[in-house]
Design an enzyme around this catalytic site. Structure first.
Site, short mmCIF file in Angstrom:
data_model
loop_
_atom_site.label_atom_id
_atom_site.label_comp_id
_atom_site.label_asym_id
_atom_site.label_seq_id
_atom_site.Cartn_x
_atom_site.Cartn_y
_atom_site.Cartn_z
N GLU A 1 -11.36 0.73 -3.40
CA GLU A 1 -11.65 0.48 -1.98
C GLU A 1 -12.30 1.70 -1.35
O GLU A 1 -11.83 2.83 -1.51
CB GLU A 1 -10.35 0.15 -1.26
CG GLU A 1 -10.49 -0.22 0.20
CD GLU A 1 -9.15 -0.53 0.87
OE1 GLU A 1 -8.15 -0.72 0.17
OE2 GLU A 1 -9.12 -0.58 2.11
N ASP B 1 -7.43 2.94 -3.27
CA ASP B 1 -8.14 3.11 -2.00
C ASP B 1 -8.51 4.58 -1.87
O ASP B 1 -7.64 5.44 -1.86
CB ASP B 1 -7.24 2.69 -0.83
CG ASP B 1 -7.99 2.74 0.51
OD1 ASP B 1 -7.41 2.32 1.52
OD2 ASP B 1 -9.16 3.17 0.53
N LYS C 1 -3.47 5.40 -3.26
CA LYS C 1 -4.53 6.23 -2.69
C LYS C 1 -5.05 7.15 -3.78
O LYS C 1 -4.26 7.68 -4.58
CB LYS C 1 -3.96 7.07 -1.54
CG LYS C 1 -3.41 6.26 -0.40
CD LYS C 1 -4.50 5.57 0.33
CE LYS C 1 -3.95 4.69 1.44
NZ LYS C 1 -5.04 3.97 2.11
N GLY D 1 -3.99 -3.52 6.04
CA GLY D 1 -2.92 -3.17 6.98
C GLY D 1 -3.28 -1.91 7.75
O GLY D 1 -4.04 -1.07 7.27
N SER E 1 0.86 -1.19 0.00
CA SER E 1 0.00 0.00 0.00
C SER E 1 0.89 1.24 0.00
O SER E 1 1.73 1.40 0.90
CB SER E 1 -0.89 0.01 1.25
OG SER E 1 -1.62 1.22 1.30
N LYS F 1 -1.40 -1.08 -4.17
CA LYS F 1 -2.55 -0.26 -3.77
C LYS F 1 -2.09 1.18 -3.69
O LYS F 1 -1.09 1.49 -3.05
CB LYS F 1 -3.05 -0.73 -2.40
CG LYS F 1 -4.02 0.22 -1.71
CD LYS F 1 -4.74 -0.49 -0.59
CE LYS F 1 -4.85 0.36 0.65
NZ LYS F 1 -5.64 -0.35 1.71
N LYS G 1 -9.71 -6.36 8.31
CA LYS G 1 -8.67 -5.89 9.25
C LYS G 1 -9.09 -6.38 10.64
O LYS G 1 -10.19 -6.05 11.10
CB LYS G 1 -8.58 -4.37 9.24
CG LYS G 1 -8.04 -3.78 7.94
CD LYS G 1 -7.99 -2.26 8.01
CE LYS G 1 -7.37 -1.67 6.77
NZ LYS G 1 -7.33 -0.18 6.82
N ASP H 1 -13.83 -1.38 3.29
CA ASP H 1 -12.88 -1.40 4.41
C ASP H 1 -13.60 -0.78 5.61
O ASP H 1 -14.27 -1.49 6.37
CB ASP H 1 -11.62 -0.61 4.00
CG ASP H 1 -10.61 -0.38 5.14
OD1 ASP H 1 -9.52 0.16 4.86
OD2 ASP H 1 -10.90 -0.72 6.29
O1 164 Z 1 -0.32 -1.03 6.78
C1 164 Z 1 -0.22 -0.74 5.58
O2 164 Z 1 0.79 -0.90 4.90
C2 164 Z 1 -1.43 -0.12 4.88
C3 164 Z 1 -1.87 1.11 5.57
C4 164 Z 1 -3.08 1.67 4.87
O3 164 Z 1 -3.20 1.63 3.66
C5 164 Z 1 -4.08 2.26 5.70
C6 164 Z 1 -3.97 2.26 7.05
C7 164 Z 1 -4.95 2.88 7.87
C8 164 Z 1 -5.96 3.56 7.30
C9 164 Z 1 -5.87 3.92 5.92
O4 164 Z 1 -5.11 5.06 5.83
C10 164 Z 1 -5.24 2.87 5.03
C11 164 Z 1 -6.33 1.91 4.58
O5 164 Z 1 -7.46 2.38 4.41
O6 164 Z 1 -6.10 0.72 4.36
MG MG Z 2 -8.58 1.18 3.19
#
Ligand code: 164
Ligand code: MG
Length: 381
Positions: A217, A192, A167, A294, A139, A165, A266, A242
């Site tokens: 996402e 995402d 943003k 994550g 990500s 992934k 998660k 999510d």
């Molecule tokens: O832990 C990782 O590598 C992914 C982190 C990540 O994409 C996210 C973590 C927490 C909230 C969000 O910002 C985003 C998500 O939406 O998955």
């Molecule tokens: Mg997410």
């Protein structure tokens, strides 16, 4: 199998700094407080979990400090010195507390770890997982320009990641995705949105259909299921939820309404491993693939993610990059590493990693030992 009785819980609050700041639509995270939960059973075995909150309530309603309060005043008194036959019971024992899923998960996952250790098994075996290695995705936080993002994508593809992934948000979507597709037309790519869009953006989001994304996402509101069903009918690209999915029932309703075709599970967001397993099984029954999201975890939460991902319907690579992508030094030993896009699932007892106590001491803010079921509030039994 042997039951568990917790004699003491130790809350190790630490402050950890990311190797590189992580930017999402909620802002940029450089460091965060983590409450590492250690449960110690009557025979002296320790199980480990962690809060996956950040310092602000921007992802959900919790912060690390609300989670510590809920743990100390409500959740720990509910389980301490109680004989627990199986950790799958714990989520329902916490039902007297509304939501606060990340706080619940931090304690419940530690209980699964100590239960697996007490019964001489790796955590994946107790969860019912079979995979010995898991496919890993990456990500990538928001980048300043499309060119910066394309460079990052190339770096991670070269490292072997099996899903990328990125943003997106209004004004930083089509030009970023098209720039990636120009250089990497066929890589497994997803976006995402972290709730950055509304139904006013339907025609704009349909523009993304031409880029063969694996999924988009959480395009709409963090607590929505109905509008996502309307949007999914308009898009060819599968929607993945999510933030909207806090529980089995949220997943059941989203599937019933056609709000998504994929779910990001998660452990923290849904209140622990038992609820995650229920959502996994529900999605399997409805041919909805899942993957492990994550939350910038340390090696403890990352280990729990690995073991959960061994379950059969985790068919898409998760946001479970190795320790070195987050920390100069992780709080588990050995650190979690990736090889050719896969992470080997450890065969040791429980989470299968040792806790790096020296590192925890170095980044420690506070350590609190709790060995009493007393609470300043009435706790139902
Ligand atoms: O832990 C990782 O590598 C992914 C982190 C990540 O994409 C996210 C973590 C927490 C909230 C969000 O910002 C985003 C998500 O939406 O998955
Ligand atoms: Mg997410």
């Amino acid at each position: 199998m042997k039951s568990i009785t917790i004699k003491e819980v130790v809350l190790h609050t630490i402050n950890v700094s990311l190797k590189a700041p992580f930017t999402t639509s909620f802002g940029t995270i450089h460091t965060k407080d983590v409450c590492v939960v250690e449960v110690i059973d009557e025979s002296g075995i320790s199980g480990w979990g962690e809060t996956v909150t950040s310092d602000e309530p921007y992802y959900n309603e919790e912060t690390t400090h609300t989670a510590i309060y809920i743990l100390k005043d409500f959740l720990i008194p509910r389980i301490i010195k109680k004989e627990i036959t199986h950790p799958k019971e714990i989520y329902s024992m916490f039902s007297f507390v509304r939501r606060n899923q990340i706080a619940k998960a931090a304690l419940e996952t530690a209980m699964w770890d100590v239960y697996a250790k007490k019964n001489g098994k790796p955590l994946y075996a107790v969860l019912g997982g079979e995979k010995k290695k898991i496919a890993v995705g990456k990500s990538i936080g928001i980048q300043e320009t499309p060119d910066h993002l394309v460079d990052k994508v190339g770096q991670y593809i070269d490292e072997g990641f099996q899903k990328i992934k990125v943003k997106i948000a209004p004004g930083a979507d089509l030009d970023y995705i098209s720039a990636i597709r120009e250089s990497y037309p066929n890589i497994p790519l997803m976006a995402d949105a972290n709730s950055a869009y509304t139904l006013d953006h339907v025609d704009h989001l349909k523009e993304l259909d031409k880029y063969q994304l694996m999924m988009i996402e959480q395009p709409l509101a963090h607590d929505d299921i109905i509008d996502h069903a309307i949007l999914q009918k308009a898009l060819r690209t599968p929607i993945c939820l999510d933030e909207s999915i806090h529980s089995y029932d949220d997943a059941r309703k989203a599937i019933k309404l056609g709000s998504c075709q994929i779910i990001n599970i998660k452990i923290g967001r849904v209140g622990g491993l038992q609820e995650a397993i229920r959502i996994h099984n529900l999605c399997k029954d409805h041919n909805i693939p899942v993957w492990c999201g994550g939350m910038l975890e340390t090696g403890i939460g990352r280990a729990h993610n690995l073991h959960m991902t061994t379950l059969e319907n985790f068919t898409l690579p998760g946001d479970t990059a190795p320790s070195s992508h987050y920390w100069e030094e992780d709080i588990v030993k050995p650190e979690i590493t990736m090889n050719n896009g896969y992470i080997q699932v450890p065969d040791g007892l429980g989470i299968g990693f040792k806790i790096h106590k020296g590192k925890i001491d170095k980044v420690s803010i506070q350590t609190e030992r709790i060995d009493s079921e007393k609470s300043p509030h009435p706790i139902p039994h």
